[in-house]
Design a protein around this motif. Structure first.
Motif, PDB file in Angstrom:
ATOM      1  N   TRP A 143       0.663  -0.986  -0.532  1.00 34.97           N
ATOM      2  CA  TRP A 143       0.174  -0.328   0.021  1.00 34.97           C
ATOM      3  C   TRP A 143       0.974   1.031  -0.039  1.00 34.97           C
ATOM      4  O   TRP A 143       2.264   1.279   0.402  1.00 34.97           O
ATOM      5  CB  TRP A 143      -0.778   0.149   1.315  1.00 34.97           C
ATOM      6  CG  TRP A 143      -1.967  -0.631   0.910  1.00 34.97           C
ATOM      7  CD1 TRP A 143      -1.567  -2.592   1.250  1.00 34.97           C
ATOM      8  CD2 TRP A 143      -3.190  -0.548   0.570  1.00 34.97           C
ATOM      9  NE1 TRP A 143      -2.485  -2.808   1.568  1.00 34.97           N
ATOM     10  CE2 TRP A 143      -3.813  -2.010   1.145  1.00 34.97           C
ATOM     11  CE3 TRP A 143      -4.158   0.376   1.542  1.00 34.97           C
ATOM     12  CZ2 TRP A 143      -5.523  -2.259   1.140  1.00 34.97           C
ATOM     13  CZ3 TRP A 143      -5.370   0.306   0.608  1.00 34.97           C
ATOM     14  CH2 TRP A 143      -5.993  -1.305   0.529  1.00 34.97           C
ATOM     15  N   GLU A 144       0.069   2.161  -0.538  1.00 33.09           N
ATOM     16  CA  GLU A 144       1.127   3.457  -0.990  1.00 33.09           C
ATOM     17  C   GLU A 144      -0.393   5.034  -0.098  1.00 33.09           C
ATOM     18  O   GLU A 144      -1.313   4.691  -0.515  1.00 33.09           O
ATOM     19  CB  GLU A 144       1.932   3.696  -1.803  1.00 33.09           C
ATOM     20  CG  GLU A 144       1.011   4.237  -2.634  1.00 33.09           C
ATOM     21  CD  GLU A 144       2.071   4.555  -4.587  1.00 33.09           C
ATOM     22  OE1 GLU A 144       1.097   4.845  -5.406  1.00 33.09           O
ATOM     23  OE2 GLU A 144       3.442   3.717  -4.174  1.00 33.09           O
ATOM     24  N   TRP A 145       0.657   5.645   0.098  1.00 34.67           N
ATOM     25  CA  TRP A 145       0.019   6.973   0.655  1.00 34.67           C
ATOM     26  C   TRP A 145       1.009   8.466   0.788  1.00 34.67           C
ATOM     27  O   TRP A 145       1.889   8.168   0.938  1.00 34.67           O
ATOM     28  CB  TRP A 145      -0.895   6.953   2.444  1.00 34.67           C
ATOM     29  CG  TRP A 145      -1.642   8.174   3.231  1.00 34.67           C
ATOM     30  CD1 TRP A 145      -2.330   8.634   1.777  1.00 34.67           C
ATOM     31  CD2 TRP A 145      -1.606   9.145   4.082  1.00 34.67           C
ATOM     32  NE1 TRP A 145      -2.852   8.559   2.815  1.00 34.67           N
ATOM     33  CE2 TRP A 145      -2.599   9.514   3.824  1.00 34.67           C
ATOM     34  CE3 TRP A 145      -0.295   8.770   5.393  1.00 34.67           C
ATOM     35  CZ2 TRP A 145      -2.361   9.933   4.978  1.00 34.67           C
ATOM     36  CZ3 TRP A 145      -1.110   9.516   6.367  1.00 34.67           C
ATOM     37  CH2 TRP A 145      -2.010  10.009   6.388  1.00 34.67           C
ATOM     38  N   ASP A 146       0.078   9.391   0.118  1.00 35.37           N
ATOM     39  CA  ASP A 146       1.265  10.571  -0.057  1.00 35.37           C
ATOM     40  C   ASP A 146       1.241  11.282   1.067  1.00 35.37           C
ATOM     41  O   ASP A 146       1.559  12.069   0.990  1.00 35.37           O
ATOM     42  CB  ASP A 146       0.263  10.901  -1.301  1.00 35.37           C
ATOM     43  CG  ASP A 146      -1.283  11.697  -1.076  1.00 35.37           C
ATOM     44  OD1 ASP A 146      -0.999  11.764  -0.142  1.00 35.37           O
ATOM     45  OD2 ASP A 146      -1.852  12.029  -1.880  1.00 35.37           O
ATOM     46  N   GLY A 147       0.642  10.985   2.370  1.00 34.32           N
ATOM     47  CA  GLY A 147       0.554  12.333   3.542  1.00 34.32           C
ATOM     48  C   GLY A 147      -0.492  12.603   3.440  1.00 34.32           C
ATOM     49  O   GLY A 147      -0.281  14.085   4.690  1.00 34.32           O
ATOM     50  N   THR A 148      -1.452  13.016   2.569  1.00 35.38           N
ATOM     51  CA  THR A 148      -2.559  14.296   2.663  1.00 35.38           C
ATOM     52  C   THR A 148      -3.935  13.712   2.737  1.00 35.38           C
ATOM     53  O   THR A 148      -4.654  12.488   3.183  1.00 35.38           O
ATOM     54  CB  THR A 148      -3.270  14.836   1.189  1.00 35.38           C
ATOM     55  OG1 THR A 148      -3.172  12.984  -0.313  1.00 35.38           O
ATOM     56  CG2 THR A 148      -1.192  15.237   0.118  1.00 35.38           C
ATOM     57  N   THR A 149      -5.361  13.989   2.694  1.00 37.91           N
ATOM     58  CA  THR A 149      -5.989  13.307   2.703  1.00 37.91           C
ATOM     59  C   THR A 149      -6.919  12.404   2.163  1.00 37.91           C
ATOM     60  O   THR A 149      -7.368  11.777   2.501  1.00 37.91           O
ATOM     61  CB  THR A 149      -7.439  14.711   2.558  1.00 37.91           C
ATOM     62  OG1 THR A 149      -7.640  15.250   1.570  1.00 37.91           O
ATOM     63  CG2 THR A 149      -7.181  15.847   3.596  1.00 37.91           C
ATOM     64  N   SER A 150      -6.019  12.148   0.635  1.00 40.67           N
ATOM     65  CA  SER A 150      -6.310  10.960  -0.261  1.00 40.67           C
ATOM     66  C   SER A 150      -5.994   9.403   0.527  1.00 40.67           C
ATOM     67  O   SER A 150      -5.338   9.563   1.501  1.00 40.67           O
ATOM     68  CB  SER A 150      -5.301  10.972  -1.372  1.00 40.67           C
ATOM     69  OG  SER A 150      -4.778  12.507  -1.624  1.00 40.67           O
ATOM     70  N   PRO A 151      -7.139   9.140   0.194  1.00 42.14           N
ATOM     71  CA  PRO A 151      -7.217   7.625   0.502  1.00 42.14           C
ATOM     72  C   PRO A 151      -5.837   6.741   0.272  1.00 42.14           C
ATOM     73  O   PRO A 151      -4.403   6.968  -0.412  1.00 42.14           O
ATOM     74  CB  PRO A 151      -7.928   7.076  -0.631  1.00 42.14           C
ATOM     75  CG  PRO A 151      -8.158   7.620  -1.625  1.00 42.14           C
ATOM     76  CD  PRO A 151      -7.983   9.342  -1.547  1.00 42.14           C
ATOM     77  N   TRP A 152      -5.219   5.508   0.742  1.00 43.88           N
ATOM     78  CA  TRP A 152      -4.378   4.576   1.169  1.00 43.88           C
ATOM     79  C   TRP A 152      -4.496   3.978  -0.140  1.00 43.88           C
ATOM     80  O   TRP A 152      -5.441   4.307  -0.483  1.00 43.88           O
ATOM     81  CB  TRP A 152      -4.155   4.045   1.620  1.00 43.88           C
ATOM     82  CG  TRP A 152      -3.457   4.342   3.204  1.00 43.88           C
ATOM     83  CD1 TRP A 152      -3.856   4.484   4.368  1.00 43.88           C
ATOM     84  CD2 TRP A 152      -1.799   4.081   3.967  1.00 43.88           C
ATOM     85  NE1 TRP A 152      -2.989   5.374   5.349  1.00 43.88           N
ATOM     86  CE2 TRP A 152      -2.109   4.988   4.594  1.00 43.88           C
ATOM     87  CE3 TRP A 152      -1.468   3.377   2.854  1.00 43.88           C
ATOM     88  CZ2 TRP A 152      -0.982   5.015   5.380  1.00 43.88           C
ATOM     89  CZ3 TRP A 152      -0.065   3.496   4.028  1.00 43.88           C
ATOM     90  CH2 TRP A 152       0.288   4.156   4.969  1.00 43.88           C
ATOM     91  N   VAL A 153      -3.812   3.582  -1.100  1.00 47.50           N
ATOM     92  CA  VAL A 153      -3.760   3.133  -2.905  1.00 47.50           C
ATOM     93  C   VAL A 153      -3.584   1.342  -2.703  1.00 47.50           C
ATOM     94  O   VAL A 153      -1.518   1.702  -2.318  1.00 47.50           O
ATOM     95  CB  VAL A 153      -3.326   3.881  -4.005  1.00 47.50           C
ATOM     96  CG1 VAL A 153      -3.447   3.253  -4.849  1.00 47.50           C
ATOM     97  CG2 VAL A 153      -3.727   5.027  -3.336  1.00 47.50           C
TER      98      VAL A 153
END
Length: 160
Positions: A143-153
């Motif tokens: 999984w990855e996450w950009d540290g914003t309010t976006s969901p994990w992918v």
């Protein structure tokens, strides 16, 4: 000296090893590199750990969690683990050098422990790999996450 070399020398010094004549070079790098300064800010000049007084809510004690330093945002990120009541956690916590923040994300890797977590500086994402989803469930997803309010992918069902 690059950041990898600086980290290796700094870690060796915390174990009592010599900087091998590179102490001045290490200090110069630490002074000029903002990412290394932020990542090592909790280590004082004598290479002793400091405990900070914190404001606000703190994550409950846990074990088998994972932590990575998000160099772009200058925050230490913690994910998952098992708390003292044997509850498997799904929370994302961030340390901004002043206090902890619980981060709400719309999705995530789910409960897990014994996983790996790293920061991909090229893509500016935190990456979580595998671990255990329960005492009998072994995971190999990525999984990855950009540290914003976006969901994990979820970028992979199986590992490398």
């Amino acid at each position: 000296m690059d950041c990898r070399e600086a980290l290796e020398i700094a870690l060796a010094r915390t174990s009592g090893e010599s900087a091998g004549g590179r102490a001045a070079e290490l200090e110069a790098h630490m002074e000029s590199c903002e990412s290394c300064r932020k990542a090592s800010a909790e280590l004082d000049a004598d290479l002793r750990w400091r405990q900070h007084a914190t404001d606000g809510v703190r994550p409950p004690p846990r074990h088998h969690h994972a932590i990575a330093f998000d160099a772009r945002r200058g925050r230490l990120m913690m994910y998952g683990g098992i708390d003292a009541a044997d509850v498997w956690d799904t929370a994302v916590w961030e340390w901004d050098r002043t206090r902890w923040h619980r981060v709400q994300t719309p999705t995530g890797p789910g409960q897990r422990a014994h996983h790996a977590m790293a920061y991909d500086s090229r893509r500016q994402r935190v990456v979580v790999y595998g671990g255990a989803g329960s005492r009998t469930s072994i995971l190999s997803d990525v999984w990855e996450w950009d540290g914003t309010t976006s969901p994990w992918v979820k970028i992979s069902e199986g590992g490398p």
